[in-house]
Design an enzyme around this catalytic site. Structure first.
Site, PDB file in Angstrom:
ATOM      1  N   SER A 131       0.871  -1.173   0.000  1.00 63.19           N
ATOM      2  CA  SER A 131       0.000   0.000   0.000  1.00 63.19           C
ATOM      3  C   SER A 131       0.906   1.221   0.000  1.00 63.19           C
ATOM      4  CB  SER A 131      -0.923  -0.027   1.216  1.00 63.19           C
ATOM      5  OG  SER A 131      -1.740   1.110   1.267  1.00 63.19           O
ATOM      6  N   TYR A 145      -4.615   7.638  -7.653  1.00 59.66           N
ATOM      7  CA  TYR A 145      -3.570   6.869  -6.961  1.00 59.66           C
ATOM      8  C   TYR A 145      -4.025   6.536  -5.547  1.00 59.66           C
ATOM      9  CZ  TYR A 145       0.685   5.716  -4.441  1.00 59.66           C
ATOM     10  OH  TYR A 145       1.614   5.083  -3.646  1.00 59.66           O
ATOM     11  N   LYS A 149      -4.926   2.894  -3.545  1.00 60.75           N
ATOM     12  CA  LYS A 149      -4.251   2.426  -2.329  1.00 60.75           C
ATOM     13  C   LYS A 149      -5.220   2.299  -1.154  1.00 60.75           C
ATOM     14  CE  LYS A 149      -0.211   1.807  -4.074  1.00 60.75           C
ATOM     15  NZ  LYS A 149       0.318   0.422  -4.226  1.00 60.75           N
TER      16      LYS A 149
END
Length: 269
Positions: A131, A145, A149
Site C-alpha cells: 500500500s 492513486y 491504495k
C-alpha cells in the site's frame, strides 16, 4: 524447505530491492515484470525472471502457470507492481484512471485469486500487498492513486479474515517516501495532466512539496527488510508502516479532518 516467492514489479524500486534481498537470504524468488529484458541483472542474484503484465489476464495466468509447473507451489506473493499517476480529478481521463486501477488494484486481485487454491491446499501462504502512506492519507491531485491504495487497504482487511482459516496471512506494507522512479514519474505526469489547466498553481505547489520530501525518502531496501520481517513472523501484524511513515500516520489519527486538511495545504505553498 525453501519458500517459493513471486515478486511483481521487480524491475525497479521496492520490487527489485525485495527480489534481490530475498534471493540473497536463500528464498527461491521469481521476479516478474512486463519488460523481461530489464530483469536480466537480477539473475546475478539468483532471481528467476518471468514475464507479467498485470493489465492482461492471459499474462497473469501464464505467469502463475509457469511457476506452478516448475515449483508446484507459490508460498509467498508480494504485490509490488504499481503506478503512481497524478493529476486533478477533473483533468484525468477515465481511460487513464482505469489503467491506474487495473495496475494497482485489479491486477493485484487477480494474482491473489490464482495463488489462493495452492496456498489453501498446502495450508500455508503469505500475501503481501504494498500500500502506501497514501492508502491512509489523501493528498491533492492524487485522487486515483490514493483511491487505488485506499482500496488495497480495504481489500486486504476483508481478505485477511476470509483466508486466515486456511493458514494464509495477508499483510499490508505502508511505505512513506521511497527512493524510486515513481517520484519523478509522478511529478512529470502531474505537469503533463494539470500543469496547464486551472489547477496549474496547485500542481506547482504540490511538486515543490514533493521535491522537498525527496530528502526524507528512504532506500527501497529498507522496505525490503520490512517485508522480510513480516513474512518471517509466525504471527505477522496486519500492517507494517515504514519508519518515515509512522509520524505522519500518528498525526493523522490525532487531528480532525478539518485540521489535517489545513496541515496538508499549509505544505502546498
Amino acid at each position: 524447505m525453501k519458500k517459493i516467492v513471486l515478486v511483481t514489479g521487480a524491475t525497479s524500486g521496492i520490487g527489485k530491492a525485495t527480489a534481490i534481498y530475498l534471493a540473497k537470504k536463500g528464498y527461491i524468488v521469481y521476479g516478474a515484470a512486463r519488460r523481461v529484458e530489464l530483469l536480466e541483472d537480477l539473475t546475478l542474484y539468483g532471481v528467476k525472471p518471468v514475464a507479467l503484465d498485470v493489465t492482461i489476464d492471459s499474462s497473469i495466468t501464464t505467469c502463475i502457470d509457469i511457476i506452478l509447473k516448475q515449483e508446484k507451489r507459490i508460498d509467498i506473493l508480494i504485490n509490488c507492481a504499481g503506478l503512481g499517476s497524478y493529476g486533478a480529478l477533473e483533468d484525468v481521463s477515465i481511460a487513464e484512471a482505469k489503467n491506474q486501477m487495473e495496475i494497482n488494484l485489479f491486477g493485484v486481485s487477480r494474482l491473489i485469486q490464482l495463488v489462493l487454491p495452492e496456498m489453501r491446499k498446502n495450508s500455508y501462504g503469505k500475501i503481501v500487498n504494498i500500500s502506501s502512506i497514501g492508502g491512509k492519507v489523501g493528498l491533492p491531485l492524487g485522487s486515483w492513486y490514493h483511491a487505488s491504495k485506499f482500496a488495497i487497504e480495504g481489500l486486504s482487511d476483508c481478505l485477511r479474515n476470509e483466508v486466515k482459516q486456511f493458514g494464509i496471512d495477508v499483510i499490508v506494507i505502508e511505505p512513506g517516501g521511497t527512493k524510486s522512479e515513481m517520484i519523478q514519474n509522478g511529478t512529470d505526469d502531474l505537469m503533463r495532466v494539470s500543469g496547464k489547466t486551472v489547477y496549474k498553481d496547485l500542481a506547482k505547489a504540490v511538486i515543490k512539496s514533493y521535491t522537498a520530501q525527496k530528502e526524507k525518502a528512504i532506500e527501497a531496501v529498507e522496505i525490503a527488510k520490512l517485508i522480510t520481517k513480516s513474512i518471517e513472523s509466525k504471527s505477522p501484524k496486519a500492517r507494517y508502516a515504514a519508519s518515515n511513515a509512522k509520524p505522519f500516520l500518528f498525526i493523522r489519527k490525532l487531528l480532525s479532518d478539518k485540521l489535517f486538511d489545513k496541515l496538508i495545504m499549509s505544505q502546498m505553498k
